[in-house]
Design a protein around this motif. Structure first.
Motif: not given
Lengths: 74, 164
Positions: A2, A9, A29, A31-32, A35-36, A39-42, B56, B63, B67, B143, B146, B150, B154
């Motif tokens: 993490t 980042l 893109v 960075k996303t 994070v996904g 951080f978002m635990e994908l 960020l 996060a 965790e 979630l 985050h 994001i 952008f």
């Protein structure tokens, strides 16, 4: 993992200011994705969740594709 | 698990909402590239960079809170979010006179405004969590936060870093 992601980042942020223009968008893109994925635990996501996410991306992509093909072919 | 899936469905609808706004922005910029570059150059890149760093960092502490199951880690997140809003407020105040200066500033105010509302909702959720409510839903709130991060990732190049 993490904290390492966070440092990456911040490094990318510095790079995007330095790069400017379209390159900074490409960095967004990346960075996303970070994070996904972290951080978002994908990285632990189920197939159902991935299908849902890809579905959302598909519809947004369709909206961009249909609109921009019109603008780019004038 | 079910509430997390529900949050992802909601985030999908948020992607549609902001996706449409970013598409409108793209079409606007394609038809008036010079005007967008001119508008963008009036914004302070340093303030935009600072705000990106604040968000960020707040995403990182959120996060970590998930965790390590440490709710108090939301305290720095909350403070960083408030800092973000303070910088945003200062920027809005100093650019308010540009409100009618063309389509770039219309996009600037609508997109950062909608994003700021999302930040406020997130900070409210952090406050509730810290006060002992929604405790089971920490990962779901994370979630959401985050995604707010994001969207700003952008917004930052689209508004502050438009090449000439």
């Amino acid at each position: 993992m993490t904290t390492l992601t966070y440092l990456a980042l911040m490094l990318l942020l510095a790079l995007s200011v330095y790069a400017s223009g379209p390159w900074s968008l490409a960095i967004s893109v990346i960075k996303t994705a970070l994070v996904g994925y972290v951080f978002m635990e994908l990285r632990y996501a189920s197939r159902l969740l991935l299908l849902l996410g890809l579905g959302a991306l598909f519809w947004v992509g369709l909206m961009y594709w249909l609109t921009l093909t019109d603008y780019w072919t004038r | 698990m079910v509430s997390r899936l529900g949050m992802w469905v909601f985030l999908g609808s948020e992607m549609m909402l902001f996706g449409a706004l970013f598409l409108a922005y793209t079409v606007g910029r394609l038809s008036d590239p010079a005007g967008f570059a001119l508008g963008s150059h009036q914004l302070e890149v340093s303030l935009g960079t600072l705000n990106t760093a604040l968000l960020l960092t707040s995403s990182w502490t959120v996060a970590l809170a998930v965790e390590r199951r440490r709710r108090w880690l939301l305290v720095p997140s909350l403070l960083l979010g408030l800092g973000f809003l303070a910088v945003k407020g200062y920027e809005w105040h100093s650019h308010w006179s540009h409100l009618h200066d063309g389509i770039f500033f219309w996009f600037y105010f609508v997109m950062t405004g909608l994003h700021a509302v999302h930040v406020m909702v997130g900070l409210l959720a952090f406050t509730l969590l810290l006060a002992g409510f929604l405790v089971e839903e920490l990962a779901v709130v994370a979630l959401y936060w985050h995604l707010v991060d994001i969207i700003w990732i952008f917004l930052f190049p689209c508004l502050y870093l438009v090449g000439s």
